[in-house]
Design an enzyme around this catalytic site. Structure first.
Site, short mmCIF file in Angstrom:
data_model
loop_
_atom_site.label_atom_id
_atom_site.label_comp_id
_atom_site.label_asym_id
_atom_site.label_seq_id
_atom_site.Cartn_x
_atom_site.Cartn_y
_atom_site.Cartn_z
N ARG A 240 1.55 -5.07 -84.09
CA ARG A 240 0.79 -6.15 -83.46
C ARG A 240 -0.08 -5.63 -82.30
NH1 ARG A 240 1.69 -11.40 -84.90
NH2 ARG A 240 3.11 -11.58 -86.62
N ARG B 217 -3.42 -11.08 -80.42
CA ARG B 217 -2.82 -11.97 -79.42
C ARG B 217 -2.92 -11.65 -77.93
NH1 ARG B 217 2.92 -13.06 -82.10
NH2 ARG B 217 3.10 -10.81 -81.81
N ASP C 32 -2.91 -10.63 -92.45
CA ASP C 32 -1.59 -11.22 -92.26
C ASP C 32 -0.80 -11.14 -93.56
OD1 ASP C 32 -0.19 -12.97 -89.98
OD2 ASP C 32 0.49 -13.64 -91.94
N TYR D 116 9.09 -17.30 -96.90
CA TYR D 116 7.99 -18.14 -96.40
C TYR D 116 7.51 -19.10 -97.48
CZ TYR D 116 7.23 -15.85 -91.87
OH TYR D 116 7.36 -15.39 -90.58
O1 1CP Z 1 -2.03 -5.49 -84.97
C1 1CP Z 1 -1.54 -6.20 -85.83
O2 1CP Z 1 -0.40 -5.98 -86.27
C2 1CP Z 1 -2.36 -7.35 -86.35
C3 1CP Z 1 -2.25 -7.66 -87.79
C4 1CP Z 1 -1.04 -8.54 -88.15
C5 1CP Z 1 0.15 -8.14 -88.79
C6 1CP Z 1 0.55 -6.72 -89.15
C7 1CP Z 1 -0.95 -9.94 -87.95
C8 1CP Z 1 -1.97 -10.77 -87.31
N1 1CP Z 1 0.21 -10.37 -88.54
C9 1CP Z 1 0.90 -9.30 -89.04
C10 1CP Z 1 2.18 -9.29 -89.77
C11 1CP Z 1 2.99 -10.52 -89.83
N2 1CP Z 1 2.57 -11.81 -89.98
C12 1CP Z 1 4.40 -10.52 -89.87
C13 1CP Z 1 5.26 -9.27 -89.87
C14 1CP Z 1 5.46 -8.74 -88.49
C15 1CP Z 1 6.34 -9.59 -87.60
O3 1CP Z 1 7.51 -9.79 -87.92
O4 1CP Z 1 5.81 -10.01 -86.57
C16 1CP Z 1 4.83 -11.85 -89.98
C17 1CP Z 1 6.25 -12.35 -90.05
C18 1CP Z 1 3.66 -12.67 -90.05
C19 1CP Z 1 3.59 -14.14 -90.22
C20 1CP Z 1 2.90 -14.79 -89.09
N3 1CP Z 1 1.57 -14.64 -88.83
C21 1CP Z 1 3.44 -15.63 -88.10
C22 1CP Z 1 4.84 -16.14 -88.10
C23 1CP Z 1 5.81 -15.36 -87.33
C24 1CP Z 1 7.13 -16.09 -87.45
O5 1CP Z 1 7.87 -16.06 -86.47
O6 1CP Z 1 7.39 -16.71 -88.50
C25 1CP Z 1 2.42 -15.97 -87.21
C26 1CP Z 1 2.50 -16.84 -85.99
C27 1CP Z 1 1.25 -15.33 -87.68
C28 1CP Z 1 -0.10 -15.45 -87.08
C29 1CP Z 1 -0.75 -14.20 -86.66
N4 1CP Z 1 -0.85 -13.07 -87.45
C30 1CP Z 1 -1.56 -12.10 -86.78
C31 1CP Z 1 -1.94 -12.67 -85.50
C32 1CP Z 1 -2.79 -11.99 -84.46
C33 1CP Z 1 -1.42 -13.96 -85.45
C34 1CP Z 1 -1.59 -14.97 -84.31
C35 1CP Z 1 -2.65 -15.91 -84.70
C36 1CP Z 1 -3.10 -16.76 -83.58
O7 1CP Z 1 -3.89 -16.29 -82.77
O8 1CP Z 1 -2.73 -17.93 -83.59
#
Ligand code: 1CP
Length: 333
Positions: free
Chosen positions: A21, A25, A71, A147
């Site tokens: 990440r 964010r 994502d 999911y």
């Molecule tokens: O630098 C990076 O890693 C950015 C690319 C990236 C990656 C690798 C994003 C952007 N998401 C992910 C992977 C991801 N997405 C995972 C695996 C890693 C982890 O466990 O954190 C998961 C579970 C998700 C699903 C997801 N996407 C969620 C849910 C998390 C949960 O608790 O269920 C959420 C909130 C997102 C949104 C998201 N994805 C990425 C960003 C920057 C965001 C935030 C979006 C926003 O600004 O609202």
């Protein structure tokens, strides 16, 4: 020469670092773009913006790799399930339309995800990526299955009860694996040099279910990716037994979460280890961060170790702390 890849192949002996990440964010330059793009899926599918967000952390920090801004939930989306993100709530997935999912076509799936591949290609061509790796990624089959069935973040183990319809689950899992392979294959084709598999919800399962939902499906993806001459980093967050996971799934790199004892990992696991540091340390003071970073670096001093966190960078992290962390790791000897 790309540092991370050469390190994984044991051709260099550098201090390597990138952060889960790292794009998104917590960066003001990301927030600005995000404020102008309310539809998150659309933002992921905007080649220019996705590529731009991917390299944002590389402009600030001396990290060894970029991870494509995308994502894991783009896969359910491309299979025809709607996906949206609600502020301070997380993802919301639409109803599973069984007919649609079971009849999903490769051509249509690729058409929907084409901008991701375009963004990978564009990013590879950027000067900031010279000598650096571009990490492509997918969610592990288990995490994607959860999911798709739960249609939001699973907060507890209750979701396991919905696995009762065995025949249906088996079929769905097969489809998920098939399309994850296709997504991996195309990320590599367009320029990803390493693939990371995120199993963010591995910790929800009991050990007697590991074989069916975690080990076998993930092993299949690892073998497939390796057959494309590409190494795999696996992150089975919250899994009970990392050693067994490594022995069965055989990834090239194992990414550990912050709940495990790094010393035990270093003594029992022989492949390259990544990560571990609790992302909360980036919210505290520099001295405390330094002590804990040094702890991981000292423990893995004579091992193959890629510095990373035990989960993603938290949204309220100050980028200056990330900069401090990267410098600590790069200057460690
Ligand atoms: O630098 C990076 O890693 C950015 C690319 C990236 C990656 C690798 C994003 C952007 N998401 C992910 C992977 C991801 N997405 C995972 C695996 C890693 C982890 O466990 O954190 C998961 C579970 C998700 C699903 C997801 N996407 C969620 C849910 C998390 C949960 O608790 O269920 C959420 C909130 C997102 C949104 C998201 N994805 C990425 C960003 C920057 C965001 C935030 C979006 C926003 O600004 O609202």
């Amino acid at each position: 020469m790309t540092t991370l890849l050469n390190y994984i192949k044991k051709r260099t002996n550098a201090n390597c670092i990138w952060l889960m990440r790292q794009a998104g964010r917590y960066l003001p330059e990301f927030r600005k773009i995000r404020a102008e793009n309310s539809d998150f899926i659309k933002l992921c599918l905007n080649e220019d913006l996705s590529s731009e967000i991917t390299i944002q952390p590389l402009r600030r920090f001396e990290v060894d790799a970029a991870i494509i801004f995308s994502d894991i939930l783009l896969v359910p989306y491309a299979l025809g399930q709607t996906v949206s993100f609600k502020k301070d709530y997380g993802p919301i997935l639409g109803n599973l339309n069984y007919n649609q999912i079971f009849k999903a076509e490769e051509r249509k799936f690729l058409e929907k995800l084409n901008p991701v591949y375009g963004a990978i290609k564009k990013t590879k061509e950027r000067k900031e990526l010279k000598n650096k790796d571009l990490i492509g990624f997918v969610g592990a089959p288990w995490t994607i299955l959860i999911y798709m069935l739960n249609r939001k973040s699973p907060k507890n183990k209750d979701i396991i009860h919905s696995l009762n319809d065995r025949k249906f689950i088996d079929e769905l899992l097969k489809i998920i694996i098939k399309f994850l392979k296709l997504h991996i294959e195309n990320q590599i084709k367009y320029g990803a040099t390493i693939i990371q598999i995120f199993d963010s919800w591995a910790g929800l399962l009991d050990m007697n279910n590991y074989d069916k939902y975690i080990y076998e499906p993930t092993k299949e993806l690892v073998r497939f990716t390796n057959s494309k001459n590409t190494p795999v980093i696996c992150f089975p967050k919250g899994i009970n037994d990392y050693k067994q996971y490594v022995n069965v799934v055989k990834p090239d790199v194992i990414s550990i979460d912050y709940s495990v004892d790094p010393k035990e990992i270093s003594e029992n696991i022989d492949i390259t280890v990544q990560g571990g540091l609790n992302p909360n340390f980036l919210l505290g003071d520099k001295e405390e961060l330094k002590t804990n970073v040094k702890k991981y670096l000292d423990i893995f001093k004579n091992k193959q170790y890629i510095f990373n966190l035990g989960h993603g960078v938290l949204p309220n992290t100050n980028p200056n702390m990330v900069d401090y962390l990267v410098k600590l790791v790069k200057n460690y000897s």
